[in-house]
Motif scaffolding. Structure first.
Motif, mmCIF file in Angstrom:
data_model
loop_
_atom_site.group_PDB
_atom_site.id
_atom_site.type_symbol
_atom_site.label_atom_id
_atom_site.label_comp_id
_atom_site.label_asym_id
_atom_site.label_seq_id
_atom_site.Cartn_x
_atom_site.Cartn_y
_atom_site.Cartn_z
ATOM 1 N N THR A 1 0.829 -1.212 0.000
ATOM 2 C CA THR A 1 0.000 0.000 0.000
ATOM 3 C C THR A 1 0.863 1.262 0.000
ATOM 4 O O THR A 1 0.363 2.362 0.240
ATOM 5 C CB THR A 1 -0.925 0.026 1.234
ATOM 6 N N GLU A 2 2.155 1.107 -0.287
ATOM 7 C CA GLU A 2 3.060 2.262 -0.309
ATOM 8 C C GLU A 2 2.604 3.283 -1.350
ATOM 9 O O GLU A 2 2.025 2.930 -2.383
ATOM 10 C CB GLU A 2 4.483 1.810 -0.624
ATOM 11 N N ALA A 3 2.876 4.539 -1.082
ATOM 12 C CA ALA A 3 2.449 5.610 -1.981
ATOM 13 C C ALA A 3 3.129 5.506 -3.340
ATOM 14 O O ALA A 3 4.343 5.298 -3.433
ATOM 15 C CB ALA A 3 2.748 6.968 -1.346
ATOM 16 N N VAL A 4 2.337 5.651 -4.392
ATOM 17 C CA VAL A 4 2.845 5.695 -5.756
ATOM 18 C C VAL A 4 3.012 7.163 -6.124
ATOM 19 O O VAL A 4 2.060 7.939 -6.064
ATOM 20 C CB VAL A 4 1.873 4.993 -6.728
ATOM 21 N N LYS A 5 4.239 7.538 -6.538
ATOM 22 C CA LYS A 5 4.568 8.942 -6.763
ATOM 23 C C LYS A 5 4.982 9.187 -8.214
ATOM 24 O O LYS A 5 5.161 8.258 -8.993
ATOM 25 C CB LYS A 5 5.715 9.353 -5.822
ATOM 26 N N PHE A 6 5.149 10.440 -8.523
ATOM 27 C CA PHE A 6 5.595 10.830 -9.861
ATOM 28 C C PHE A 6 7.084 10.566 -10.010
ATOM 29 O O PHE A 6 7.897 10.971 -9.184
ATOM 30 C CB PHE A 6 5.308 12.310 -10.113
ATOM 31 N N GLY A 7 7.444 9.846 -11.097
ATOM 32 C CA GLY A 7 8.849 9.625 -11.410
ATOM 33 C C GLY A 7 9.576 8.666 -10.509
ATOM 34 O O GLY A 7 10.801 8.547 -10.603
ATOM 35 N N GLU A 8 8.844 7.927 -9.635
ATOM 36 C CA GLU A 8 9.476 6.991 -8.713
ATOM 37 C C GLU A 8 8.716 5.664 -8.733
ATOM 38 O O GLU A 8 7.648 5.563 -8.117
ATOM 39 C CB GLU A 8 9.486 7.542 -7.283
ATOM 40 N N PRO A 9 9.235 4.647 -9.438
ATOM 41 C CA PRO A 9 8.550 3.347 -9.436
ATOM 42 C C PRO A 9 8.434 2.790 -8.015
ATOM 43 O O PRO A 9 9.407 2.793 -7.261
ATOM 44 C CB PRO A 9 9.455 2.461 -10.303
ATOM 45 N N THR A 10 7.235 2.369 -7.647
ATOM 46 C CA THR A 10 6.978 1.822 -6.319
ATOM 47 C C THR A 10 6.675 0.337 -6.437
ATOM 48 O O THR A 10 5.845 -0.070 -7.247
ATOM 49 C CB THR A 10 5.784 2.531 -5.665
ATOM 50 N N ASP A 11 7.353 -0.480 -5.624
ATOM 51 C CA ASP A 11 7.080 -1.925 -5.613
ATOM 52 C C ASP A 11 5.687 -2.177 -5.050
ATOM 53 O O ASP A 11 5.393 -1.806 -3.911
ATOM 54 C CB ASP A 11 8.107 -2.662 -4.757
ATOM 55 N N ILE A 12 4.837 -2.821 -5.851
ATOM 56 C CA ILE A 12 3.491 -3.166 -5.395
ATOM 57 C C ILE A 12 3.398 -4.651 -5.038
ATOM 58 O O ILE A 12 2.763 -5.029 -4.071
ATOM 59 C CB ILE A 12 2.450 -2.820 -6.484
ATOM 60 N N LEU A 13 4.083 -5.496 -5.814
ATOM 61 C CA LEU A 13 4.115 -6.931 -5.524
ATOM 62 C C LEU A 13 5.520 -7.441 -5.780
ATOM 63 O O LEU A 13 6.066 -7.258 -6.871
ATOM 64 C CB LEU A 13 3.126 -7.692 -6.406
ATOM 65 N N VAL A 14 6.106 -8.084 -4.767
ATOM 66 C CA VAL A 14 7.432 -8.681 -4.899
ATOM 67 C C VAL A 14 7.292 -10.180 -4.678
ATOM 68 O O VAL A 14 7.089 -10.629 -3.549
ATOM 69 C CB VAL A 14 8.440 -8.073 -3.904
ATOM 70 N N ASN A 15 7.367 -10.948 -5.738
ATOM 71 C CA ASN A 15 7.284 -12.403 -5.628
ATOM 72 C C ASN A 15 8.702 -12.960 -5.533
ATOM 73 O O ASN A 15 9.395 -13.096 -6.544
ATOM 74 C CB ASN A 15 6.559 -13.004 -6.842
ATOM 75 N N ALA A 16 9.139 -13.272 -4.311
ATOM 76 C CA ALA A 16 10.508 -13.708 -4.075
ATOM 77 C C ALA A 16 10.638 -15.221 -3.988
ATOM 78 O O ALA A 16 11.714 -15.740 -3.691
ATOM 79 C CB ALA A 16 11.036 -13.071 -2.785
ATOM 80 N N ASP A 17 9.553 -15.941 -4.242
ATOM 81 C CA ASP A 17 9.558 -17.405 -4.182
ATOM 82 C C ASP A 17 9.732 -17.952 -5.596
ATOM 83 O O ASP A 17 8.826 -17.860 -6.426
ATOM 84 C CB ASP A 17 8.251 -17.897 -3.569
ATOM 85 N N ALA A 18 10.894 -18.534 -5.864
ATOM 86 C CA ALA A 18 11.200 -19.014 -7.217
ATOM 87 C C ALA A 18 10.227 -20.083 -7.690
ATOM 88 O O ALA A 18 9.992 -20.237 -8.892
ATOM 89 C CB ALA A 18 12.623 -19.563 -7.266
#
Length: 259
Positions: free
Chosen positions: A188-205
């Motif tokens: 739920t991190e803020a999405v800003k102008f010019g800054e890609p925000t991680d929304i989903l990080v799938n770290a399980d191979a």
């Protein structure tokens, strides 16, 4: 069985013709009842992905509806973002100042005006159908064009506006058991102008292969998880809002392989 019978008959004739002690014939000496291993082989052709941009959703009656208008779509092949709903915050938003001005996106209207018009939560669809042992990836969102309008002959930009995608959930579109679903939480991190925000990080191979939908809120929930309370636009209180003029901006979703 036929081979076993022949061996037993030969032993009996030997006993009748010659009075000698013969070794006991065991099942192991005869046969173990198995064939030698039989080989098998298979080869897979290269996967090109679905090869189209067909996106469906389910109506209240439980049948599928093909979304033919309203969505932003692309043929992602075997990896990438496939579709996303544009955000519509409506026209009835107060321009009055106050502490923490925020506005919520309305539900998405697909096939607007058609017989099969449907209203759903805002969502994005993505795919990972690569032939690989490692399915780790990250999905980001970024405001790539700030909300702006033309007022009194000049462009006016809402600098500093931010988005929050709330009440996110992941549903598999290909595996009803969700056996391959990513296990990470939707940020739920803020999405800003010019800054890609991680929304989903799938770290399980070992997770994450398939086609998925990331939805925000639940339509008609009637509480804080309602889909019309799940995509929030925050505008700084010192921003001047010009009435009766449409502001336009852009959000870009990206999917990338994690190292």
């Amino acid at each position: 069985m036929k081979l076993t019978h022949k061996l037993c008959g030969a032993a009996l004739l030997a006993i009748v013709g010659v009075s000698v002690a013969l070794p006991t014939v065991t099942k192991a000496d005869v046969a173990d009842g198995k064939l030698p291993p039989a080989g098998m082989d298979i080869q897979f052709t290269k996967n090109e992905g679905p090869g189209d941009t067909t996106i469906t959703t389910t109506n209240p009656e439980g049948s599928d509806v093909v979304l033919t208008s309203g969505l932003v779509t692309t043929d992602a092949g075997t990896f990438g973002m496939r579709a996303g709903t544009p955000l519509n915050f409506g026209k009835a938003n107060s321009s009055a100042s106050g502490s923490g001005r925020h506005f919520f996106a309305q539900n998405f209207v697909g096939n607007a005006g058609a017989k099969d018009e449907i209203i759903t939560e805002n969502f994005v669809d993505f795919i990972d159908d690569r032939s690989t042992a490692d399915h780790k990836y990250v999905i980001t969102a970024e405001i790539t064009k700030q909300l702006s309008t033309t007022f009194e002959g000049a462009e006016r930009t809402l600098t500093g506006a931010e988005l929050n995608y709330l009440n996110g959930s992941i549903q598999s579109q290909t595996d009803p058991t969700n056996a391959l679903a990513p296990t990470a939480a939707v940020s739920t991190e803020a999405v800003k102008f010019g800054e890609p925000t991680d929304i989903l990080v799938n770290a399980d191979a070992a997770k994450g292969r398939g086609i998925y939908r990331m939805s925000f809120g639940k339509k008609g929930a009637g509480d804080v998880t309602d889909s019309e309370k799940s995509v929030k636009l925050n505008i700084k209180d010192d921003s001047e809002l010009f009435e009766d003029t449409a502001y336009k901006g852009e959000i870009t979703w990206k999917m990338a392989v994690l190292p």
